[in-house]
Enzyme design. Structure first.
Site, PDB file in Angstrom:
ATOM      1  N   ARG A  35     -11.670  -1.947 -17.771  1.00  0.00           N
ATOM      2  CA  ARG A  35     -10.485  -2.809 -17.660  1.00  0.00           C
ATOM      3  C   ARG A  35      -9.425  -2.417 -18.709  1.00  0.00           C
ATOM      4  NH1 ARG A  35      -7.184  -5.773 -20.677  1.00  0.00           N
ATOM      5  NH2 ARG A  35      -8.966  -6.548 -21.860  1.00  0.00           N
ATOM      6  N   ASP A  36      -9.726  -2.658 -19.961  1.00  0.00           N
ATOM      7  CA  ASP A  36      -8.759  -2.408 -21.032  1.00  0.00           C
ATOM      8  C   ASP A  36      -8.408  -0.919 -21.105  1.00  0.00           C
ATOM      9  OD1 ASP A  36      -7.266  -2.459 -23.360  1.00  0.00           O
ATOM     10  OD2 ASP A  36      -8.788  -3.405 -24.589  1.00  0.00           O
ATOM     11  N   HIS A 228     -12.460  -7.452 -31.564  1.00  0.00           N
ATOM     12  CA  HIS A 228     -11.916  -6.383 -30.725  1.00  0.00           C
ATOM     13  C   HIS A 228     -11.022  -5.510 -31.611  1.00  0.00           C
ATOM     14  CE1 HIS A 228     -10.260  -5.219 -26.568  1.00  0.00           C
ATOM     15  NE2 HIS A 228      -9.441  -4.604 -27.401  1.00  0.00           N
ATOM     16  N   HIS A 230      -9.174  -1.883 -32.818  1.00  0.00           N
ATOM     17  CA  HIS A 230      -8.624  -0.596 -32.406  1.00  0.00           C
ATOM     18  C   HIS A 230      -8.705   0.354 -33.595  1.00  0.00           C
ATOM     19  CE1 HIS A 230      -6.077  -1.876 -28.667  1.00  0.00           C
ATOM     20  NE2 HIS A 230      -7.318  -2.287 -28.601  1.00  0.00           N
ATOM     21  N   CYS A 261      -2.673   0.284 -26.170  1.00  0.00           N
ATOM     22  CA  CYS A 261      -1.918  -0.901 -25.775  1.00  0.00           C
ATOM     23  C   CYS A 261      -0.557  -0.453 -25.273  1.00  0.00           C
ATOM     24  CB  CYS A 261      -1.745  -1.872 -26.938  1.00  0.00           C
ATOM     25  SG  CYS A 261      -0.733  -3.279 -26.433  1.00  0.00           S
ATOM     26  N   ASN A 270      -8.854   1.971 -28.329  1.00  0.00           N
ATOM     27  CA  ASN A 270      -9.942   1.037 -28.552  1.00  0.00           C
ATOM     28  C   ASN A 270     -11.010   1.762 -29.369  1.00  0.00           C
ATOM     29  OD1 ASN A 270      -9.409  -1.421 -26.974  1.00  0.00           O
ATOM     30  ND2 ASN A 270      -9.367  -0.045 -25.210  1.00  0.00           N
TER      31      ASN A 270
HETATM   32 MG    MG Z   1      -8.099  -3.063 -26.616  1.00  0.00          MG
END
Ligand code: MG
Length: 323
Positions: A35-36, A228, A230, A261, A270
């Site tokens: 997804r991300d 979460h 990065h 992002c 990520n």
């Molecule tokens: Mg992310």
């Protein structure tokens, strides 16, 4: 530790397990790559390729995967096939799957597609809320609360993401008290997990501990918290370690370090699942994940996307295979 036979190293790279005291004994690795990761790619990946990627991740031992997002296909064409993807996936019941939903319409579409756990998202800063959510901070939190309450009424667990928890490219530093206030509101609405996002990778370990202190001061249990990170500035694993010492036992990561992002210029990467898992295994924390199989899965996906993985562990494992 390298032995040689006829000049060739036979040591298969793996971390040595040396536990550190006071850390959680098990950790939930929450995979966000499909997804991300994929939503940030300019190339639209065919549904069949996504299905195979997710199946390869599960075969490698991942137990929690965020599959896709039911945002408007106009916003994110890369994930416009969400319902089709859900229909094609055949995963074991032992795997937890989550889908992102932006609003009540998204929740309805996700439920129709068979979702059993959903995630909502808000921002800790006004500028990111405006640019990414077309809303204010309070407006986005209220909208998320509605979705949380509806999903909880149906018995679904709900994860709530808070973006920009540490800093924002437009507003600078973000006060920990502001993030903690938003966190409290989301928990009061029924969120079962909060994922605290370092969207631009600006966090450092002391800041992580300070935010977790502020969260605890609001009466929120650390077992509700996921983080979460990065790796934009190379701080992600240091931040994970800081959070582990505070008792956090759920971390988001993307296989092969997929994703960036799209709204925050320069915010690449990520945390790679392989890099996270290497450290966790080294700390004696079992994840059930086969690192080599995972690196194979993310390399397979990277070939289809057309760029190489930024993950250190993937590249080191690949280099070892070539020797
Ligand atoms: Mg992310």
């Amino acid at each position: 530790m390298t032995e040689t036979v006829a000049g060739s190293p036979i040591w298969k790279p793996a971390p040595h397990r040396v536990p550190a005291p006071g850390l959680p004994t098990s950790v939930r690795v929450y995979e966000v790559g499909p997804r991300d990761g994929l939503q940030a790619e300019t190339k639209v990946i065919p549904t069949a390729t996504k299905v195979e990627f997710i199946e390869r991740l599960v075969t490698a031992g991942l137990r929690t995967v965020e599959l896709t997002s039911f945002v408007s296909p106009r916003w994110i064409p890369q994930l416009a096939d969400a319902a089709d993807l859900m229909g094609r996936l055949k995963l074991p019941d032992s795997v937890s799957t989550v889908v992102l939903v932006p609003n009540l319409t998204g929740l309805e579409r996700a439920l129709a597609a068979g979702a059993t756990e959903v995630a909502v998202f808000v921002s800790a800063t006004e500028e990111f809320a405006k640019r990414n959510l077309n809303n204010t901070v309070d407006g986005a939190v209220s909208a998320a609360a509605q979705v949380i309450e509806s999903a909880r009424a149906l018995g679904l667990p709900v994860r709530a993401y808070i973006s920009m928890c540490f800093g924002d490219p437009w507003e600078g530093a973000v006060p920990t008290s502001r993030v903690a206030d938003i966190a409290r509101t989301l928990v009061d609405s029924g969120a079962t997990t909060l994922s605290l996002g370092d969207t631009i990778g600006i966090a450092t370990p002391g800041h992580v501990l300070a935010l977790l202190d502020a969260i605890r001061e609001r009466g929120i249990g650390i077992d509700t918290i996921a983080m979460h990170f990065h790796d934009t500035y190379g701080q992600a694993l240091a931040n994970v370690y800081a959070a582990l010492t505070a008792g956090v036992s759920e971390f988001d990561s993307a296989a092969g370090g997929l994703g960036r992002c799209p709204y925050a210029k320069g915010a690449t990467g990520n945390l790679a699942t392989e890099d996270l898992v290497w450290m966790l295994h080294g700390l004696g924390i079992d994840t059930g994940i086969d690192l080599n199989a995972l690196a194979d899965a993310s390399s397979w996906m990277a070939e289809r996307i057309g760029h190489t993985s930024p993950a250190r562990v993937v590249n080191a494992l690949r280099a070892a295979q070539r020797t």
